[in-house]
Scaffold this motif. Structure first.
Motif, PDB file in Angstrom:
ATOM      1  N   GLU A   1       2.205  -2.817  -6.358  1.00 40.08           N
ATOM      2  CA  GLU A   1       1.597  -2.469  -7.640  1.00 40.08           C
ATOM      3  C   GLU A   1       2.025  -1.066  -8.086  1.00 40.08           C
ATOM      4  N   ALA A   2       2.113  -0.152  -7.092  1.00 40.52           N
ATOM      5  CA  ALA A   2       2.492   1.221  -7.456  1.00 40.52           C
ATOM      6  C   ALA A   2       3.925   1.289  -7.964  1.00 40.52           C
ATOM      7  N   MET A   3       4.791   0.527  -7.251  1.00 39.86           N
ATOM      8  CA  MET A   3       6.189   0.552  -7.691  1.00 39.86           C
ATOM      9  C   MET A   3       6.344  -0.078  -9.072  1.00 39.86           C
ATOM     10  N   GLN A   4       5.572  -1.136  -9.311  1.00 39.52           N
ATOM     11  CA  GLN A   4       5.623  -1.766 -10.634  1.00 39.52           C
ATOM     12  C   GLN A   4       5.077  -0.826 -11.714  1.00 39.52           C
ATOM     13  N   ALA A   5       3.978  -0.153 -11.406  1.00 34.92           N
ATOM     14  CA  ALA A   5       3.379   0.780 -12.375  1.00 34.92           C
ATOM     15  C   ALA A   5       4.297   1.970 -12.634  1.00 34.92           C
ATOM     16  N   GLN A   6       4.978   2.433 -11.554  1.00 34.17           N
ATOM     17  CA  GLN A   6       5.895   3.572 -11.723  1.00 34.17           C
ATOM     18  C   GLN A   6       7.071   3.188 -12.601  1.00 34.17           C
ATOM     19  N   ALA A   7       7.509   1.959 -12.368  1.00 33.71           N
ATOM     20  CA  ALA A   7       8.644   1.525 -13.183  1.00 33.71           C
ATOM     21  C   ALA A   7       8.260   1.415 -14.661  1.00 33.71           C
ATOM     22  N   GLU A   8       7.020   1.069 -14.912  1.00 31.97           N
ATOM     23  CA  GLU A   8       6.598   0.864 -16.296  1.00 31.97           C
ATOM     24  C   GLU A   8       6.164   2.170 -16.965  1.00 31.97           C
ATOM     25  N   SER A   9       5.398   2.937 -16.289  1.00 30.91           N
ATOM     26  CA  SER A   9       4.825   4.101 -16.991  1.00 30.91           C
ATOM     27  C   SER A   9       4.911   5.390 -16.203  1.00 30.91           C
ATOM     28  N   GLU A  10       5.573   5.324 -15.023  1.00 29.03           N
ATOM     29  CA  GLU A  10       5.683   6.515 -14.179  1.00 29.03           C
ATOM     30  C   GLU A  10       4.317   7.143 -13.920  1.00 29.03           C
ATOM     31  N   VAL A  11       3.338   6.271 -13.777  1.00 34.26           N
ATOM     32  CA  VAL A  11       1.977   6.743 -13.491  1.00 34.26           C
ATOM     33  C   VAL A  11       1.852   6.978 -11.988  1.00 34.26           C
ATOM     34  N   GLU A  12       1.397   8.144 -11.629  1.00 33.71           N
ATOM     35  CA  GLU A  12       1.231   8.486 -10.209  1.00 33.71           C
ATOM     36  C   GLU A  12       0.039   7.718  -9.626  1.00 33.71           C
ATOM     37  N   VAL A  13       0.327   7.061  -8.619  1.00 37.88           N
ATOM     38  CA  VAL A  13      -0.717   6.242  -7.966  1.00 37.88           C
ATOM     39  C   VAL A  13      -1.388   7.063  -6.882  1.00 37.88           C
ATOM     40  N   GLU A  14      -2.692   7.063  -6.962  1.00 39.33           N
ATOM     41  CA  GLU A  14      -3.471   7.789  -5.937  1.00 39.33           C
ATOM     42  C   GLU A  14      -3.600   6.914  -4.693  1.00 39.33           C
ATOM     43  N   LEU A  15      -3.236   7.465  -3.571  1.00 43.38           N
ATOM     44  CA  LEU A  15      -3.287   6.744  -2.299  1.00 43.38           C
ATOM     45  C   LEU A  15      -4.664   6.884  -1.681  1.00 43.38           C
ATOM     46  N   VAL A  16      -5.253   5.774  -1.391  1.00 46.85           N
ATOM     47  CA  VAL A  16      -6.602   5.765  -0.790  1.00 46.85           C
ATOM     48  C   VAL A  16      -6.479   5.348   0.664  1.00 46.85           C
ATOM     49  N   TYR A  17      -6.920   6.211   1.516  1.00 46.97           N
ATOM     50  CA  TYR A  17      -6.906   5.913   2.952  1.00 46.97           C
ATOM     51  C   TYR A  17      -8.267   5.388   3.385  1.00 46.97           C
ATOM     52  N   PRO A  18      -8.267   4.358   4.139  1.00 45.56           N
ATOM     53  CA  PRO A  18      -9.560   3.922   4.702  1.00 45.56           C
ATOM     54  C   PRO A  18     -10.125   4.991   5.620  1.00 45.56           C
ATOM     55  N   GLU A  19     -11.461   5.112   5.583  1.00 45.56           N
ATOM     56  CA  GLU A  19     -12.103   6.185   6.352  1.00 45.56           C
ATOM     57  C   GLU A  19     -11.864   6.027   7.848  1.00 45.56           C
TER      58      GLU A  19
END
Length: 221
Positions: free
Chosen positions: A59-77
């Protein structure tokens, strides 16, 4: 984005290491199923996170390709706690995760074995005492000596000789034996006595006949 890719690659490396350890444990401990099941559980969790991260990465790579939106990485606790691997590989007991506490198995006491009591040995049955057997009549050995002279021929006939004469010479007739002895007492010589018994036709070669002749010698010697 690079950080997400590195994390993904780290998860793949950990998964490979985890699977290698599982294979090693299966070879070393064989039937140590509880620990293998725990390791398999951790592996499944890592695979779940990996799958989730794969989806996030896509999803991040697809979003970056479309809008170069930085995806926030969420780590499980609890990610670090979940993917934490044992440090020691040589000692099997050190690789068991601390959170995997094995419930104590109840101690089953063996049932007491009741030993069979030996059966009492059968007592021997006393055999009945044998019935007394009648003594066989004594057969005097033939002798060349006539013995002491007697005035009554019946004194020269012992009890054993009487039974022998009765059975062998008089056919078991005790009365005939007694009558013959009485008549022999009335004779006056040995020759008369021999002539008297010749009428019975006894076998002169038999030991019993010779013994009877010896009795006549004692009466008429």
């Amino acid at each position: 984005m690079n950080e997400l890719i590195k994390y993904f690659e780290a998860l793949e490396a950990r998964l490979a290491a985890q699977e290698a350890r599982i294979a090693k444990l299966e070879k070393v401990v064989g039937e140590s199923m509880p620990m293998l099941q725990e390791m398999q559980h951790n592996t499944d969790e890592i695979k779940g996170h990996l799958s989730a991260m794969q989806q996030i990465l896509d999803e991040a790579m697809q979003a970056q390709a479309e809008s170069e939106v930085e995806v926030e990485l969420v780590y499980p606790e609890d990610e670090e706690a979940t993917v934490e691997l044992p440090k020691e590989e040589t000692v099997v007991s050190a690789e068991i995760p601390e959170q995997a506490e094995v419930a104590p198995q109840p101690i089953v006491e063996p049932e007491p074995v009741v030993e069979p009591q030996p059966e009492p040995a059968p007592q021997p049955v006393p055999e009945p005492a044998p019935a007394p057997q009648p003594e066989a009549p004594h057969v005097p050995q033939q002798t060349s000596l006539f013995g002491a002279a007697v005035t009554d021929i019946r004194q020269a006939v012992s009890i054993g000789d009487r039974f022998l004469f009765q059975r062998e010479l008089f056919g078991g007739n005790a009365e005939k034996l007694q009558q013959t002895l009485t008549e022999l007492n009335t004779l006056h010589s040995f020759d008369e006595a021999v002539a008297f018994i010749e009428k019975f036709g006894w076998d002169k070669q038999s030991p019993t006949h010779e013994l009877f002749i010896n009795v006549l010698h004692r009466r008429f010697q």
